[in-house]
Design an enzyme around this catalytic site. Structure first.
Site, short mmCIF file in Angstrom:
data_model
loop_
_atom_site.label_atom_id
_atom_site.label_comp_id
_atom_site.label_asym_id
_atom_site.label_seq_id
_atom_site.Cartn_x
_atom_site.Cartn_y
_atom_site.Cartn_z
N SER A 150 1.01 -1.14 -0.27
CA SER A 150 0.52 0.18 -0.07
C SER A 150 0.84 1.60 -0.14
CB SER A 150 -0.87 -0.17 1.33
OG SER A 150 -1.97 1.32 1.33
N LYS A 177 -0.95 -0.76 -4.39
CA LYS A 177 -2.28 -0.38 -4.24
C LYS A 177 -2.01 1.30 -3.46
CE LYS A 177 -4.92 0.20 0.67
NZ LYS A 177 -5.18 -0.76 1.41
N LYS A 179 -3.15 5.23 -2.30
CA LYS A 179 -3.72 5.35 -2.25
C LYS A 179 -3.56 7.09 -2.96
CE LYS A 179 -4.00 3.57 1.94
NZ LYS A 179 -4.83 3.35 2.60
N ASP A 204 -6.97 3.39 -2.52
CA ASP A 204 -7.85 3.41 -1.92
C ASP A 204 -7.54 4.69 -1.65
OD1 ASP A 204 -8.92 2.93 0.34
OD2 ASP A 204 -7.29 2.13 1.50
N ASN A 206 -10.12 5.58 0.33
CA ASN A 206 -10.38 5.98 2.07
C ASN A 206 -11.31 6.94 2.01
OD1 ASN A 206 -7.18 5.42 2.86
ND2 ASN A 206 -8.88 4.35 4.32
N GLU A 232 -11.13 0.59 -3.75
CA GLU A 232 -10.94 0.90 -2.05
C GLU A 232 -12.05 1.67 -1.58
OE1 GLU A 232 -8.19 -1.17 -0.07
OE2 GLU A 232 -8.96 -0.82 1.44
N ASP A 257 -13.87 -1.05 3.16
CA ASP A 257 -12.65 -0.90 3.92
C ASP A 257 -13.47 -0.94 5.55
OD1 ASP A 257 -11.02 -1.19 6.13
OD2 ASP A 257 -9.40 0.05 4.46
N LYS A 281 -10.00 -6.20 8.12
CA LYS A 281 -8.28 -6.51 8.92
C LYS A 281 -8.96 -6.75 10.45
CE LYS A 281 -7.75 -1.83 6.64
NZ LYS A 281 -7.74 -0.81 6.58
N GLY A 309 -4.10 -4.25 6.60
CA GLY A 309 -2.80 -3.82 7.24
C GLY A 309 -3.71 -2.53 7.90
O1 OSB Z 1 -6.96 2.13 4.20
O2 OSB Z 1 -6.59 0.23 4.21
C1 OSB Z 1 -6.28 1.22 4.66
C2 OSB Z 1 -3.29 2.17 6.76
C3 OSB Z 1 -3.44 2.50 7.81
C4 OSB Z 1 -4.94 3.08 7.94
C5 OSB Z 1 -5.77 2.59 6.73
C6 OSB Z 1 -5.12 2.06 5.88
C7 OSB Z 1 -3.86 1.87 5.70
C8 OSB Z 1 -2.89 0.91 4.55
C9 OSB Z 1 -1.80 0.07 5.12
O3 OSB Z 1 -3.39 1.28 3.02
C10 OSB Z 1 -1.46 -1.22 4.44
C11 OSB Z 1 0.26 -1.60 5.44
O4 OSB Z 1 -0.55 -2.30 6.07
O5 OSB Z 1 -0.03 -1.80 4.70
MG MG Z 2 -8.89 1.08 2.85
#
Ligand code: OSB
Ligand code: MG
Length: 384
Positions: A150, A177, A179, A204, A206, A232, A257, A281, A309
């Site tokens: 990520s 992946k 962001k 992703d 968020n 995502e 997520d 998760k 993660g």
């Molecule tokens: O949205 O998946 C997420 C890390 C912190 C909070 C949210 C996310 C993430 C990651 C990191 O995408 C994934 C990793 O641990 O490598």
């Molecule tokens: Mg996510």
């Protein structure tokens, strides 16, 4: 869980909270903010096994320092563990098993990441007492898990992103992946496609997009043209109807997520057409029992799942990798090697081997903090 052999409880003598400050190897920026260090909160259970030998169990609380990903944050998790979760766990006696985290804590709401850390710590102690690996207990179907990475929004923009992704691909990560957020989406992802061709690529958001903003929707429609594995969490955690409204227009499957807290959420989201993939998760959903229940519900519906993660240390990652080794977790996980996060992990490191992480084979989660890493850590004793 699939295990047929019931686990004996552990007679808890102490529950400790241990805080360790861990600098990330590079800043990690998402639509909700920029992190440069993780203040890691570990739960350590100490107790006696059935034969009176001493056992220790570890769990990692994955809360961020501030309530930016969900309502949970590290200081809040420490308080709720100290004043509510641990007292409730020990209320009916000090003989404790992981199933009591569901049972004795049922009257308490939320705080799933804190609860998950406690559940994993108890389970780790129970499994160590009988010398059984967590992956075996969960019914693992593989001994290594495919690893994705990520990639945060880099300070240096698209050029820096291309450079970082080139590095991760050279290391062997099986999918990337990225962001995204409004203003950093179509252009950088188009550049990645141009530079790296048909690599497995996903984004992703968020929860950064507004389902009623025409410019946001135009960007998401343009991302849909880029052949992504999934999109995502474009909209807010509580916005299932927004996801259901827009997802049918896209070829790219929506993965949820932040919206999914338990198996009922997953069933609702799937029934509404809000997602076609679920990121599981164990912290976000309150532990391994619920993570497995979500996996089962998704499998019944034919919906693929994968293990997400939260920038874990080796403690949290060990549990994630065991979960990702179970049936149904066929897509690459956000379980990257230790060196993607830390100059020095808290535990024996996880390495990337041929795009995979090896599932730990030792008892319990199969990892424990190196004593040097804990030497200066702050410890709060909760009981015993
Ligand atoms: O949205 O998946 C997420 C890390 C912190 C909070 C949210 C996310 C993430 C990651 C990191 O995408 C994934 C990793 O641990 O490598
Ligand atoms: Mg996510």
């Amino acid at each position: 869980m699939r295990s047929t052999r019931p686990l004996p409880p552990v007679a808890v003598t102490a529950v400790d909270l241990v805080r360790v400050v861990m600098p990330l190897v590079r800043p990690f920026t998402t639509s909700f903010g920029r992190q440069t260090v993780r203040t890691v909160l570990l739960v350590r259970i100490r107790g006696g096994a059935a034969d009176d030998t001493e056992v220790v169990g570890w769990g990692e609380c994955v809360t961020p320092a501030a309530p930016v990903y969900s309502e949970e944050f590290t200081d809040g998790a420490a308080l709720v563990l100290r004043d509510h979760l641990v007292p409730a766990l020990l209320r009916d006696g000090r003989e404790v098993g992981a199933e009591h985290v569901g049972g004795r804590l049922r009257h308490l709401h939320g705080h799933r990441m804190a609860r998950a850390a406690l559940e994993v710590a108890v389970l780790d102690a129970q499994l160590r007492a009988v010398d059984r690996p967590l992956a075996d207990h969960l019914g693992a179907v593989r001994d290594r898990v495919p690893a994705g990475v990520s990639v945060g929004i880099p300070d240096g923009g698209t050029d820096a992103l291309l450079e970082q992704v080139a590095g991760y691909l050279a290391e062997g990560y099986l999918r990337i992946k990225v962001k995204v957020e409004p203003g950093f989406d179509v252009a950088p992802v188009t550049a990645l496609r141009g530079a790296f061709g048909a690599v497995a690529l996903q984004v992703d958001a968020n929860a950064a997009y507004d389902a009623d903003a025409p410019d946001h929707l135009a960007a998401l429609d343009a991302l849909d043209e880029l052949g992504l594995e999934m999109l995502e969490q474009p909209f807010g955690p509580a916005r299932l109807r927004d996801h259901a409204r827009h997802a049918p227009r896209w070829r790219t499957p929506v993965c949820l997520d932040e919206s999914i807290h338990d198996a009922a959420d997953a069933a609702d989201a799937i029934a509404m057409g809000a997602c076609r993939i679920v990121n599981i998760k164990l912290g976000r959903v309150g532990g391994l029992v619920e993570a497995v229940a979500i996996r089962d519900r998704c499998q019944e519906a034919g919906v693929p799942v994968w293990c997400g993660g939260m920038l874990e240390t080796g403690i949290g990652r060990a549990a994630n990798v065991a979960l990702a080794a179970t049936e149904g977790f066929d897509l690459p996980a956000d379980t990257s090697a230790s060196d993607r996060y830390w100059a020095e992990d808290l535990t024996e490191p996880f390495h990337l081997l041929d795009g995979h992480l090896a599932v730990p084979t030792g008892p319990g989660i199969g990892r424990e903090p190196r004593p040097e890493a804990l030497r200066d850590a702050e410890v709060e004793r909760l009981s015993g």
